[in-house]
Write a protein that holds these residues in place. Structure first.
Motif, PDB file in Angstrom:
ATOM      1  N   ILE A  80       0.863  -1.181   0.000  1.00 13.72           N
ATOM      2  CA  ILE A  80       0.000   0.000   0.000  1.00 13.72           C
ATOM      3  C   ILE A  80       0.901   1.233   0.000  1.00 13.72           C
ATOM      4  CG2 ILE A  80      -1.804   1.265   1.223  1.00 13.72           C
ATOM      5  CD1 ILE A  80      -2.541  -1.424   2.587  1.00 13.72           C
ATOM      6  N   ILE A  81       0.802   2.049  -1.037  1.00 13.13           N
ATOM      7  CA  ILE A  81       1.663   3.236  -1.138  1.00 13.13           C
ATOM      8  C   ILE A  81       0.887   4.534  -0.926  1.00 13.13           C
ATOM      9  CG2 ILE A  81       3.278   2.071  -2.679  1.00 13.13           C
ATOM     10  CD1 ILE A  81       2.006   3.853  -4.947  1.00 13.13           C
ATOM     11  N   GLY A  82      -0.441   4.429  -0.801  1.00 13.29           N
ATOM     12  CA  GLY A  82      -1.235   5.633  -0.604  1.00 13.29           C
ATOM     13  C   GLY A  82      -2.691   5.296  -0.355  1.00 13.29           C
ATOM     14  N   GLU A  83      -3.453   6.313  -0.012  1.00 14.16           N
ATOM     15  CA  GLU A  83      -4.879   6.140   0.212  1.00 14.16           C
ATOM     16  C   GLU A  83      -5.610   7.394  -0.239  1.00 14.16           C
ATOM     17  OE1 GLU A  83      -5.858   5.678   4.346  1.00 14.16           O
ATOM     18  OE2 GLU A  83      -5.124   7.680   4.885  1.00 14.16           O
ATOM     19  N   LEU A  84      -6.917   7.258  -0.411  1.00 16.79           N
ATOM     20  CA  LEU A  84      -7.751   8.385  -0.837  1.00 16.79           C
ATOM     21  C   LEU A  84      -9.145   8.201  -0.263  1.00 16.79           C
ATOM     22  CD1 LEU A  84      -8.264  10.873  -2.829  1.00 16.79           C
ATOM     23  CD2 LEU A  84      -9.124   9.140  -4.420  1.00 16.79           C
ATOM     24  N   ARG A 186       5.702  -3.324  -5.350  1.00 19.27           N
ATOM     25  CA  ARG A 186       6.801  -3.191  -4.390  1.00 19.27           C
ATOM     26  C   ARG A 186       6.744  -1.805  -3.742  1.00 19.27           C
ATOM     27  NH1 ARG A 186       8.468  -3.452  -9.454  1.00 19.27           N
ATOM     28  NH2 ARG A 186       8.867  -5.682  -9.176  1.00 19.27           N
ATOM     29  N   SER A 187       7.440  -1.665  -2.639  1.00 20.38           N
ATOM     30  CA  SER A 187       7.418  -0.429  -1.872  1.00 20.38           C
ATOM     31  C   SER A 187       8.145   0.696  -2.598  1.00 20.38           C
ATOM     32  CB  SER A 187       8.066  -0.665  -0.508  1.00 20.38           C
ATOM     33  OG  SER A 187       8.224   0.547   0.186  1.00 20.38           O
ATOM     34  N   ASN A 188       7.673   1.900  -2.381  1.00 17.84           N
ATOM     35  CA  ASN A 188       8.357   3.092  -2.872  1.00 17.84           C
ATOM     36  C   ASN A 188       8.985   3.787  -1.663  1.00 17.84           C
ATOM     37  OD1 ASN A 188       9.217   5.507  -3.894  1.00 17.84           O
ATOM     38  ND2 ASN A 188       7.352   5.970  -5.018  1.00 17.84           N
ATOM     39  N   GLY A 189      10.269   3.592  -1.472  1.00 14.12           N
ATOM     40  CA  GLY A 189      10.950   4.102  -0.288  1.00 14.12           C
ATOM     41  C   GLY A 189      10.977   5.614  -0.183  1.00 14.12           C
ATOM     42  N   LYS A 190      10.597   6.313  -1.248  1.00 12.91           N
ATOM     43  CA  LYS A 190      10.659   7.774  -1.258  1.00 12.91           C
ATOM     44  C   LYS A 190       9.452   8.408  -0.566  1.00 12.91           C
ATOM     45  CE  LYS A 190      13.099   7.792  -5.727  1.00 12.91           C
ATOM     46  NZ  LYS A 190      13.048   8.257  -7.136  1.00 12.91           N
ATOM     47  N   LEU A 269       1.778  -4.089   5.597  1.00 13.72           N
ATOM     48  CA  LEU A 269       1.148  -4.028   4.278  1.00 13.72           C
ATOM     49  C   LEU A 269       1.510  -2.754   3.527  1.00 13.72           C
ATOM     50  CD1 LEU A 269      -2.394  -5.323   5.307  1.00 13.72           C
ATOM     51  CD2 LEU A 269      -0.548  -6.634   4.244  1.00 13.72           C
ATOM     52  N   GLY A 270       1.897  -1.737   4.265  1.00 18.09           N
ATOM     53  CA  GLY A 270       2.316  -0.498   3.605  1.00 18.09           C
ATOM     54  C   GLY A 270       2.478   0.635   4.595  1.00 18.09           C
ATOM     55  N   GLU A 271       3.409   1.520   4.304  1.00 17.40           N
ATOM     56  CA  GLU A 271       3.608   2.763   5.047  1.00 17.40           C
ATOM     57  C   GLU A 271       3.424   3.903   4.047  1.00 17.40           C
ATOM     58  OE1 GLU A 271       7.482   2.408   6.716  1.00 17.40           O
ATOM     59  OE2 GLU A 271       6.919   0.795   8.097  1.00 17.40           O
ATOM     60  N   TYR A 272       2.558   4.849   4.374  1.00 16.36           N
ATOM     61  CA  TYR A 272       2.166   5.858   3.385  1.00 16.36           C
ATOM     62  C   TYR A 272       1.687   7.119   4.082  1.00 16.36           C
ATOM     63  CZ  TYR A 272      -2.136   3.404   4.665  1.00 16.36           C
ATOM     64  OH  TYR A 272      -3.150   2.808   5.388  1.00 16.36           O
ATOM     65  N   LYS A 273       1.315   8.103   3.312  1.00 14.67           N
ATOM     66  CA  LYS A 273       0.871   9.373   3.872  1.00 14.67           C
ATOM     67  C   LYS A 273      -0.640   9.357   4.090  1.00 14.67           C
ATOM     68  CE  LYS A 273       1.542  14.348   3.332  1.00 14.67           C
ATOM     69  NZ  LYS A 273       2.156  15.420   2.512  1.00 14.67           N
ATOM     70  N   LYS A 274      -1.036   9.771   5.274  1.00 16.25           N
ATOM     71  CA  LYS A 274      -2.454   9.829   5.626  1.00 16.25           C
ATOM     72  C   LYS A 274      -3.191  10.798   4.703  1.00 16.25           C
ATOM     73  CE  LYS A 274      -5.430  11.506   9.373  1.00 16.25           C
ATOM     74  NZ  LYS A 274      -5.437  12.133  10.722  1.00 16.25           N
ATOM     75  N   ALA A 275      -4.360  10.372   4.219  1.00 21.15           N
ATOM     76  CA  ALA A 275      -5.159  11.226   3.340  1.00 21.15           C
ATOM     77  C   ALA A 275      -6.161  12.041   4.135  1.00 21.15           C
ATOM     78  CB  ALA A 275      -5.876  10.370   2.304  1.00 21.15           C
ATOM     79  N   LYS A 276      -6.557  13.179   3.584  1.00 22.48           N
ATOM     80  CA  LYS A 276      -7.549  14.041   4.216  1.00 22.48           C
ATOM     81  C   LYS A 276      -8.951  13.591   3.808  1.00 22.48           C
ATOM     82  CE  LYS A 276      -4.655  18.215   4.329  1.00 22.48           C
ATOM     83  NZ  LYS A 276      -4.538  19.623   3.873  1.00 22.48           N
ATOM     84  N   ILE A 277      -9.897  13.825   4.705  1.00 24.25           N
ATOM     85  CA  ILE A 277     -11.310  13.571   4.395  1.00 24.25           C
ATOM     86  C   ILE A 277     -11.961  14.929   4.173  1.00 24.25           C
ATOM     87  CG2 ILE A 277     -13.478  12.566   5.181  1.00 24.25           C
ATOM     88  CD1 ILE A 277     -11.885  10.709   6.970  1.00 24.25           C
ATOM     89  N   GLU A 278     -12.396  15.170   2.954  1.00 28.66           N
ATOM     90  CA  GLU A 278     -13.007  16.441   2.603  1.00 28.66           C
ATOM     91  C   GLU A 278     -14.392  16.187   2.036  1.00 28.66           C
ATOM     92  OE1 GLU A 278      -8.970  18.980   1.566  1.00 28.66           O
ATOM     93  OE2 GLU A 278     -10.129  18.095  -0.074  1.00 28.66           O
ATOM     94  N   TYR A 279     -15.430  16.575   2.791  1.00 28.21           N
ATOM     95  CA  TYR A 279     -16.808  16.353   2.340  1.00 28.21           C
ATOM     96  C   TYR A 279     -17.203  17.418   1.324  1.00 28.21           C
ATOM     97  CZ  TYR A 279     -17.115  13.295   6.399  1.00 28.21           C
ATOM     98  OH  TYR A 279     -16.917  12.305   7.313  1.00 28.21           O
ATOM     99  N   ARG A 280     -17.956  16.985   0.339  1.00 26.14           N
ATOM    100  CA  ARG A 280     -18.473  17.913  -0.670  1.00 26.14           C
ATOM    101  C   ARG A 280     -19.956  17.660  -0.902  1.00 26.14           C
ATOM    102  NH1 ARG A 280     -13.564  16.467  -3.353  1.00 26.14           N
ATOM    103  NH2 ARG A 280     -14.678  15.174  -4.834  1.00 26.14           N
TER     104      ARG A 280
END
Length: 280
Positions: A80-84, A186-190, A269-280
């Motif tokens: 897991i490299i990201g979330e949305l 595979r993981s993206n170490g950046k 399973l993955g280390e990544y940046k937390k995503a924001k929850i923005e309601y519309r």
């Protein structure tokens, strides 16, 4: 100058599906979507190199977790490299001229149907039919000229297939969102990370899970989700999936050094940046 090659992104569903919207939103650049009518096909696409990344729904704020996808994460060992978090607005789509009283059948993806249960329960004498995809349901109504069938899908599907939005925003709760995971082989170490998804097993003993979770608390790690998954062939035994967040990487690293001695079969399973929850 050579033209930049578009990334191939596997999605569940077809064009204008929520998965395609999620993929376009996350990557924010021209991409080529690889349409897959099941999550298994999506994983196979990524595994076999037919796509560079995959976007997979994992939970919805109304319908809950998509449990089969947790098994797929375990089976395929993707990273897991990201979330949305994508706001989800459901609409009832019909052929132009169709009235609510004309509808005999409503079809859509099972998760979409669950998100609209309150609206659907208010209808009488209407058959609810599950399909592989929200956008595919809209496409069927258009191509087969189904005058007595409505599809639950988004506004992009209505526009693409020339359908009328008979009822807007029929989701049970208006602050409705689906969380999508972005997967790679595979993981993206950046990646600068402040969130991780883990799975592990604990001994079937009093307090074993509580002790493991307390390790995160004592290291100031926030536990944002916990999901147990049955271990096939081992009755009463479960794999524990958790999502954790941290402000200081050192705290997370310390917690991981401790937790590895408390649990069995620990898998990041993955280390990544937390995503924001923005309601519309």
């Amino acid at each position: 100058m050579a033209k930049k090659k578009k990334l191939k992104i596997a999605i569940q569903g077809i064009a204008t599906s929520f998965h395609e919207v999620a993929a376009l939103t996350y990557f924010n650049e021209p991409i080529e979507t690889v349409e897959c009518l099941s999550f298994h096909q999506l994983c196979e696409s990524l595994k076999n190199g037919a796509s560079d990344y995959a976007v997979m729904a994992i939970e919805n704020s109304i319908a809950g977790s998509i449990l089969p996808n947790y098994f797929l994460l375990q089976d395929y060992h993707f990273n897991i490299i990201g979330e949305l978090y994508l706001p989800i607005h459901m609409n009832l789509l019909v052929l132009p001229g169709t009235k609510i009283t004309d509808i005999k059948t409503i079809e859509s993806h099972p998760m979409a149907i669950r998100q609209c249960s309150e609206f659907l329960h208010s209808l009488n004498g209407v058959e609810i039919r599950e399909s592989d995809d929200t956008a595919l349901s809209a496409k069927r109504v258009k191509e087969l000229k189904l005058k007595n069938t409505a599809a639950i899908a988004n506004e992009f599907a209505a526009k693409k297939y020339g359908l009328t939005i008979l009822e807007k925003r029929i989701e049970t709760h208006k602050k409705n969102f689906t969380r999508f995971l972005v997967l790679a082989k595979r993981s993206n170490g950046k990646i600068e990370s402040n969130k991780a998804s883990l799975c592990f097993e604990v001994a079937n003993e009093v307090g074993s899970l509580a002790d493991a979770l307390m390790t995160f608390k004592t290291n100031s790690i926030n536990l944002t989700k916990i999901q147990s998954i049955p271990i096939i062939g081992r009755p009463s035994e479960y794999s524990i999936h958790i999502d954790v967040e941290w402000k200081r990487r050192k705290n997370y690293d310390t917690a991981m050094q401790e937790i590895i001695r408390q649990v069995k079969n620990l898998n990041v399973l993955g280390e990544y940046k937390k995503a924001k929850i923005e309601y519309r």
